[in-house]
Write a protein that holds these residues in place. Structure first.
Motif, PDB file in Angstrom:
ATOM      1  N   ILE A 161       0.870  -1.174   0.000  1.00  0.00           N
ATOM      2  CA  ILE A 161       0.000   0.000   0.000  1.00  0.00           C
ATOM      3  C   ILE A 161       0.904   1.220   0.000  1.00  0.00           C
ATOM      4  CG2 ILE A 161      -1.771   1.282   1.251  1.00  0.00           C
ATOM      5  CD1 ILE A 161      -2.706  -1.418   2.406  1.00  0.00           C
ATOM      6  N   LEU A 162       0.880   1.960  -1.106  1.00  0.00           N
ATOM      7  CA  LEU A 162       1.763   3.109  -1.269  1.00  0.00           C
ATOM      8  C   LEU A 162       0.983   4.377  -0.930  1.00  0.00           C
ATOM      9  CD1 LEU A 162       4.739   3.537  -2.170  1.00  0.00           C
ATOM     10  CD2 LEU A 162       3.852   4.126  -4.430  1.00  0.00           C
ATOM     11  N   ALA A 163       1.115   4.807   0.308  1.00  0.00           N
ATOM     12  CA  ALA A 163       0.475   6.032   0.769  1.00  0.00           C
ATOM     13  C   ALA A 163       1.537   7.132   0.840  1.00  0.00           C
ATOM     14  CB  ALA A 163      -0.197   5.794   2.112  1.00  0.00           C
ATOM     15  N   ASP A 164       1.260   8.177   1.569  1.00  0.00           N
ATOM     16  CA  ASP A 164       2.260   9.235   1.757  1.00  0.00           C
ATOM     17  C   ASP A 164       1.957   9.943   3.063  1.00  0.00           C
ATOM     18  OD1 ASP A 164       0.644  11.824   1.248  1.00  0.00           O
ATOM     19  OD2 ASP A 164       0.181  10.599  -0.500  1.00  0.00           O
ATOM     20  N   GLY A 165       2.860  10.822   3.451  1.00  0.00           N
ATOM     21  CA  GLY A 165       2.730  11.498   4.735  1.00  0.00           C
ATOM     22  C   GLY A 165       1.460  12.295   4.887  1.00  0.00           C
ATOM     23  N   MET A 166       0.938  12.830   3.780  1.00  0.00           N
ATOM     24  CA  MET A 166      -0.306  13.600   3.846  1.00  0.00           C
ATOM     25  C   MET A 166      -1.481  12.698   4.220  1.00  0.00           C
ATOM     26  SD  MET A 166      -2.032  15.844   0.799  1.00  0.00           S
ATOM     27  CE  MET A 166      -3.799  16.110   0.726  1.00  0.00           C
ATOM     28  N   LEU A 167      -1.601  11.556   3.542  1.00  0.00           N
ATOM     29  CA  LEU A 167      -2.696  10.630   3.831  1.00  0.00           C
ATOM     30  C   LEU A 167      -2.533   9.975   5.202  1.00  0.00           C
ATOM     31  CD1 LEU A 167      -3.034   8.897   0.342  1.00  0.00           C
ATOM     32  CD2 LEU A 167      -4.623  10.528   1.367  1.00  0.00           C
ATOM     33  N   GLY A 168      -1.291   9.699   5.588  1.00  0.00           N
ATOM     34  CA  GLY A 168      -1.057   9.069   6.873  1.00  0.00           C
ATOM     35  C   GLY A 168      -1.395   9.972   8.046  1.00  0.00           C
ATOM     36  N   GLN A 169      -1.206  11.281   7.879  1.00  0.00           N
ATOM     37  CA  GLN A 169      -1.373  12.212   8.995  1.00  0.00           C
ATOM     38  C   GLN A 169      -2.733  12.891   9.018  1.00  0.00           C
ATOM     39  OE1 GLN A 169       0.810  12.763  11.525  1.00  0.00           O
ATOM     40  NE2 GLN A 169       2.080  11.138  10.677  1.00  0.00           N
ATOM     41  N   MET A 170      -3.435  12.927   7.900  1.00  0.00           N
ATOM     42  CA  MET A 170      -4.711  13.643   7.869  1.00  0.00           C
ATOM     43  C   MET A 170      -5.813  12.824   8.532  1.00  0.00           C
ATOM     44  SD  MET A 170      -5.733  13.246   3.826  1.00  0.00           S
ATOM     45  CE  MET A 170      -6.900  14.582   3.921  1.00  0.00           C
ATOM     46  N   MET A 171      -6.866  13.520   8.970  1.00  0.00           N
ATOM     47  CA  MET A 171      -8.009  12.861   9.592  1.00  0.00           C
ATOM     48  C   MET A 171      -9.236  13.051   8.719  1.00  0.00           C
ATOM     49  SD  MET A 171      -7.546  13.788  13.634  1.00  0.00           S
ATOM     50  CE  MET A 171      -8.692  12.540  14.182  1.00  0.00           C
ATOM     51  N   GLU A 172      -9.974  11.953   8.507  1.00  0.00           N
ATOM     52  CA  GLU A 172     -11.218  11.981   7.754  1.00  0.00           C
ATOM     53  C   GLU A 172     -12.192  10.984   8.382  1.00  0.00           C
ATOM     54  OE1 GLU A 172     -10.244  13.202   3.173  1.00  0.00           O
ATOM     55  OE2 GLU A 172      -9.863  11.120   3.708  1.00  0.00           O
ATOM     56  N   PRO A 173     -13.497  11.158   8.140  1.00  0.00           N
ATOM     57  CA  PRO A 173     -14.465  10.166   8.632  1.00  0.00           C
ATOM     58  C   PRO A 173     -14.262   8.823   7.936  1.00  0.00           C
ATOM     59  CG  PRO A 173     -15.556  12.212   7.969  1.00  0.00           C
ATOM     60  CD  PRO A 173     -14.154  12.283   7.465  1.00  0.00           C
ATOM     61  N   VAL A 174     -14.372   7.740   8.679  1.00  0.00           N
ATOM     62  CA  VAL A 174     -14.235   6.408   8.094  1.00  0.00           C
ATOM     63  C   VAL A 174     -15.293   5.476   8.670  1.00  0.00           C
ATOM     64  CG1 VAL A 174     -11.772   6.522   7.567  1.00  0.00           C
ATOM     65  CG2 VAL A 174     -12.502   5.757   9.823  1.00  0.00           C
ATOM     66  N   GLU A 175     -15.636   4.465   7.880  1.00  0.00           N
ATOM     67  CA  GLU A 175     -16.512   3.396   8.339  1.00  0.00           C
ATOM     68  C   GLU A 175     -15.755   2.083   8.245  1.00  0.00           C
ATOM     69  OE1 GLU A 175     -20.180   3.295   6.253  1.00  0.00           O
ATOM     70  OE2 GLU A 175     -20.782   5.333   6.852  1.00  0.00           O
ATOM     71  N   PHE A 176     -15.870   1.263   9.286  1.00  0.00           N
ATOM     72  CA  PHE A 176     -15.189  -0.028   9.320  1.00  0.00           C
ATOM     73  C   PHE A 176     -16.227  -1.153   9.321  1.00  0.00           C
ATOM     74  CE2 PHE A 176     -12.132   2.775  11.422  1.00  0.00           C
ATOM     75  CZ  PHE A 176     -10.953   2.426  10.787  1.00  0.00           C
ATOM     76  N   PRO A 177     -15.909  -2.271   8.681  1.00  0.00           N
ATOM     77  CA  PRO A 177     -16.749  -3.452   8.835  1.00  0.00           C
ATOM     78  C   PRO A 177     -16.536  -4.057  10.219  1.00  0.00           C
ATOM     79  CG  PRO A 177     -14.824  -3.988   7.529  1.00  0.00           C
ATOM     80  CD  PRO A 177     -14.774  -2.508   7.779  1.00  0.00           C
TER      81      PRO A 177
END
Length: 347
Positions: A161-177
């Motif tokens: 999974i190739l993410a980056d520091g922006m995606l790793g550090q930002m907060m957004e609403p999520v739904e989990f199974p």
């Protein structure tokens, strides 16, 4: 939820019970989260003495047939590359997360996409590939964790999974199974034969050249199936686009904003967002060639994915590039200016 922590929670819900890592910014929260949460689900969290140790622990756990994961950031992934090659050469499934930072060398701790070549071309030595996913939101990171484990198991190979520091550090609403155990039959696993079957051997050493070639050719037959079946991309306003932007991950969010601004100016721009970087969504690019006049690759690097765009376009149309590097995130206004330059200004 913060992206790094969401990755950790998703991994547990996908059935991962064995995580081996080593702290490095900007992914450390992933390890920190799992250090607290893994014991609560009966899992194993282990901070290894180094990145090299961590990836080899993943190799050992994957050999036993369990879902195992590691995470790191750019220079840490470089240290893991030998182990990734051993994992690929042993036909073992696992998930590797790279929350990219600026480089080369120690570089900086800000977001980057300069590990594209490493992920898609040389995640380790020898003839090998890893399936490479590129999420663009925290919710998509969660969803992709499940797919990464499933595809790694299906094809018996590492998934990144190739993410980056922006995606790793930002907060957004999520739904989990719902949290549930995930079991997949792995008759090849070295998990004890109980006198009921032959010994299973996990190995990447083949001293006879013909034996090694046969093994690699068989593996590449599997890779060909993956290239045909598993390439994924999202398209946005490409149906009538004169200029098609190609961007992944965090850069695609900026590119989408620039596309909207260009449309407001009367410039027919669209976006192709690769979701898998290997296999690269060549067919989506080729289909866009039927109506597009030009392509623009947008990256947080000096230009790496742009090579794959050029290969897919195959000289039929000009392919332009815009990128920022060193941890600088391009702005929508900068990308819009490049679109205007290509189009000759607003129409």
């Amino acid at each position: 939820m913060k992206g790094n922590e969401a990755l950790g929670e998703a991994a547990m819900r996908a059935g991962c019970r064995h995580f081996f890592g080593y702290p490095i910014t900007p992914q450390t929260e992933l390890s920190a989260y799992l250090s607290k949460m893994m014991p609560k689900v009966g899992g194993t969290f282990l901070q290894a003495e180094s990145e090299i140790a961590a990836i080899n622990m993943v190799l050992g756990a994957a050999s036993a047939g369990v879902r195992a994961m590691t995470s790191s950031s750019s220079p840490g992934i470089s240290l893991k590359c030998e182990g990734i090659s051993y994992i690929a050469g042993s036909d073992l499934p696992c998930v590797i997360v790279n929350v990219q930072r600026g480089g080369p060398g120690l570089g900086g701790i800000q977001p980057s996409q300069a590990d594209y070549w490493q992920a898609t071309r040389a995640p380790g030595h020898g003839d090998l590939h890893a399936i490479v996913f590129a999420p663009s939101t925290v919710q998509e990171m969660v969803n992709i964790v499940f797919e990464a484990f499933d595809k790694a198991d299906e094809y018996r190979m590492p998934a990144m999974i190739l993410a980056d520091g922006m995606l790793g550090q930002m907060m957004e609403p999520v739904e989990f199974p719902e949290l549930k155990a995930h079991t997949v039959e792995k008759p090849w696993a070295t998990n004890g034969h109980k006198g009921e079957r032959k010994h299973n051997i996990v190995n990447s050493l083949f001293l006879q050249p013909q034996q090694l070639e046969d093994k690699i050719r068989e593996r590449f037959e599997r890779y060909a199936i993956i290239q045909e079946k598993e390439a994924k991309a999202e398209e946005y306003l490409t149906e009538d686009a004169d200029i098609v932007l190609v961007a992944y991950g965090a850069s695609s969010r900026i590119a989408r904003s620039a596309v909207n601004s260009a449309r407001a100016e009367g410039i027919k721009a669209g976006l192709i967002r690769p979701i898998t970087l290997w296999p690269f969504p060549v067919k989506n690019i080729q289909a866009a060639c039927k109506s597009a006049k030009a392509f623009l690759a947008v990256e947080m690097s000096m230009g790496q994915m742009v090579d794959d765009v050029r290969l897919a376009v195959n000289g039929d149309h000009p392919v332009h590039f815009f990128g920022r590097t060193g941890g600088i995130i391009p702005s929508p206004a900068e990308v819009l200016a490049k679109i205007e330059e290509i189009s000759g200004g607003a129409k």
